[in-house]
Design an enzyme around this catalytic site. Sequence first.
Site, PDB file in Angstrom:
ATOM      1  N   SER A   1      49.135  97.246 -15.968  1.00 41.75           N
ATOM      2  CA  SER A   1      50.587  97.109 -15.776  1.00 41.75           C
ATOM      3  C   SER A   1      51.103  97.758 -14.500  1.00 41.75           C
ATOM      4  CB  SER A   1      51.325  97.694 -16.991  1.00 41.75           C
ATOM      5  OG  SER A   1      51.092  99.083 -17.088  1.00 41.75           O
TER       6      SER A   1
ATOM      7  N   LYS B   1      58.647 102.297 -21.737  1.00 42.76           N
ATOM      8  CA  LYS B   1      58.701 102.371 -20.278  1.00 42.76           C
ATOM      9  C   LYS B   1      60.152 102.454 -19.777  1.00 42.76           C
ATOM     10  CE  LYS B   1      54.333  99.904 -19.598  1.00 42.76           C
ATOM     11  NZ  LYS B   1      53.695  98.665 -19.114  1.00 42.76           N
TER      12      LYS B   1
END
Length: 816
Positions: A696, A739
């Site tokens: 990611s 996140k």
Amino acid sequence: MDKIKKERLSGVDWGAPLPLLPLRDMVIFPGTVAPLFVGRPKSIEALDHAFESGRIIMLATQKNAKVDEPKADGIYEVGCVTEILQVLRLPDGTVKALVEGIDRARIKEYIGGPKFFSVIVERIETKKKINASTTALLRAAQSLFERYVKLNPVISKDVARGLSGIDHADSFADAAASHLISDTTKKQEILGTVNIKIRLELLISKLQEEIDILAIENRVRGRVKKQMEKSQRDYYLTEQMKAIQKELGRSEGDKTEFEELREKIDASGMPGDIHKKAVKELGRLEQMPPMSAEGTVIRNYLDWLLDVPWKKRTRDKLDIKQALKILNEDHYGLDEVKERILEYLSVLKLVNKMKGPILCFCGPPGVGKTSLGKSIARAMSRKFSRFSLGGMRDEAEIRGHRRTYIGALPGRIIQAMKKAGTKNPVIMLDEIDKLSSDYRGDPSAALLEALDPEQNTAFNDHYLEVDYDLSEVMFITTANMLHTIPRPLQDRMEIITISGYNDSEKEQIAKRFLAPKQIKGHGLEQKSVSFTSDAIVRIIRSYTREAGVRNLEREIARICRKVARKIAEKEEGKGKAKRSLRPKTVINEKALEQYLGEIKFRDELKEEKSGAGVATGLAWTEVGGVILKVETIILSGKTKFILTGKLGDVMKESAQAALSYIRSRARDFGLARDFHNKIDIHVHIPEGATPKDGPSAGIALAASIVSALLGIAVRHDLAMTGEITLRGNILTVGGLKEKLLAAQRAGIKTVIIPKENKRDLKEVSENIKKDLEIIALEHMDEALKLALVKTPFKKVKSKSGSKRSRPQESRMSALN
């Protein structure tokens, strides 16, 4: 014998009338001596007359014994002429006479008289010729008669000995027939048979019939005798047991252990085949000595069969509103889990019976997975049982051990059913992702049957050795990660992901649940201790770093202990003060350092200003989301690509993909095609001791490298997450909620996410989304234009023919 018979026959005047004495229920045969009891007046008159006039009398049996005064047609035609040996008058008026049969005779004529009948008779002579067949019949009759005598206890052995000396067929047939225990009709039939051969055949037939009857009687008598002996023995032993129990101080009404077990088996509600097996095992136990090892094994087995619930159920509470209220009382948030439980209750309310769901709560530690199982059981009014699978490596822990092993026990699932005591409990299998396996088997494979609604209706435990229905059980498993759970096992469970709590959720949990719980647990009152919102947020951000709330609860408990100590020290020596007089302690942000010491964690904040080669990425960890600062510098060298920061293989490959994307677009960035041949690129992600992996950070790595190569700064208030491909496409990632929470906490204003992750934004709370500008992109070109302070792409010629400027040429000339 024949000489005596001839003398007696010579004394009979066969032409003269003879008195007739009708007999009831008896037949007199020639050559036999028999007593007569005479009671009828006519019969007594005939007997007296005969005794006085020569002692010869005709005896014939009447056809119907109930008739007192028979007529001529009521008396059999064939009778026996007899001699009266003795007459004795008895006190009651009856006469006893002893008579001996002389020979057969047939009544030819009746002569009526005022007092008795007189008859004219003719002698019936039998043929004296003896042949081989007659002899054979005689021997057969003698043999059968001996057997008959042995079976019939009424006939004395003297009679048998007397008959054994008779070798004349005629005399033996008459003597044997007179001792037959048979009805009068059969005897009369033998008396009336003149042919000796036919008479012997008839006698043999009657003897065989009587022998068969006597054999049956003896068998019945023997069986009855044995039953009587057993009954007497049981009675005797029962009385002895009563006496022993009385000596031991037990009452007579107390039931034996076996009786109690039998009653429990009957009342347990076991299915038919299992009930039959339990009764069979109880029968085996009854036959064994009390101290035998096998008896102990069977007794333990029966105890387990009886302890496991077969029909007992708790009634589900199907009040949807009440269930939601209970779930909200125990847990804050977790809306997806609560919705799933309410759906199950709603369906159960409509269909009355439904297979129990198999749920798997997957999430980081401390988010309330285990306590949520207890809350579900309370909301449904079901029993709750829990056991941990962490570190379990023996398949027998699930399925149980065979009874042949010493100390064998059922598996943990059956033990949980016994503990719950009902057929429809909530059973929690904790830490299912931490199962192990070795030479003793694979426990996860054993769970495939128990956690499959199509198979667990007949779950077979090795110890019980019977099928047990688990279809009504609601199984809940918990896990921290899914990749360690075998795929077939995952397929059997409905996986519900529980993400970590954000700061606002933790604040609410601390206010509603943790702080009141710890204040009460430390002997304090809610009125005497209070936490401000700023203090709780400070504890969350500076003293804990987790996805759950376990450490948050520990820090609150630590503060409560210190407050309790202060109060105890103040009251020492003054006696116990009233609770209402205790001063109130307010825990605010300034007081935290006094109670908890220096802060343990500092928030990773965004860069103060934008700089070339520094990009901000976002990552997911088991304790929540974090920001990653990706640093890149360009060095003179020979095409080395250096990656540091303890990166995993996947992240290294992601960096290689980012570099390949940049090289493929070198012309668009204004770079020479062989720009990398004279330089080294060093990419570093700080906190080098912390392992980092995953794809990611791909777009953050690409942005950092492009920024360092072109000397264009990356916006310091922007963070990004997404996987990059060689063509520059941005692919979806996981852990978006965590996140974004990390970005909010770090003061980030703008976040770039993959376009495919836009659908995940509905799970993100509104207070996070309102603080962030979230932009969903699908290509790296778009991300670079947005992330860098100015566009990294060179200008193309316009239609008017003007050329674009290349501001990067001065910098890249040095690199080339």
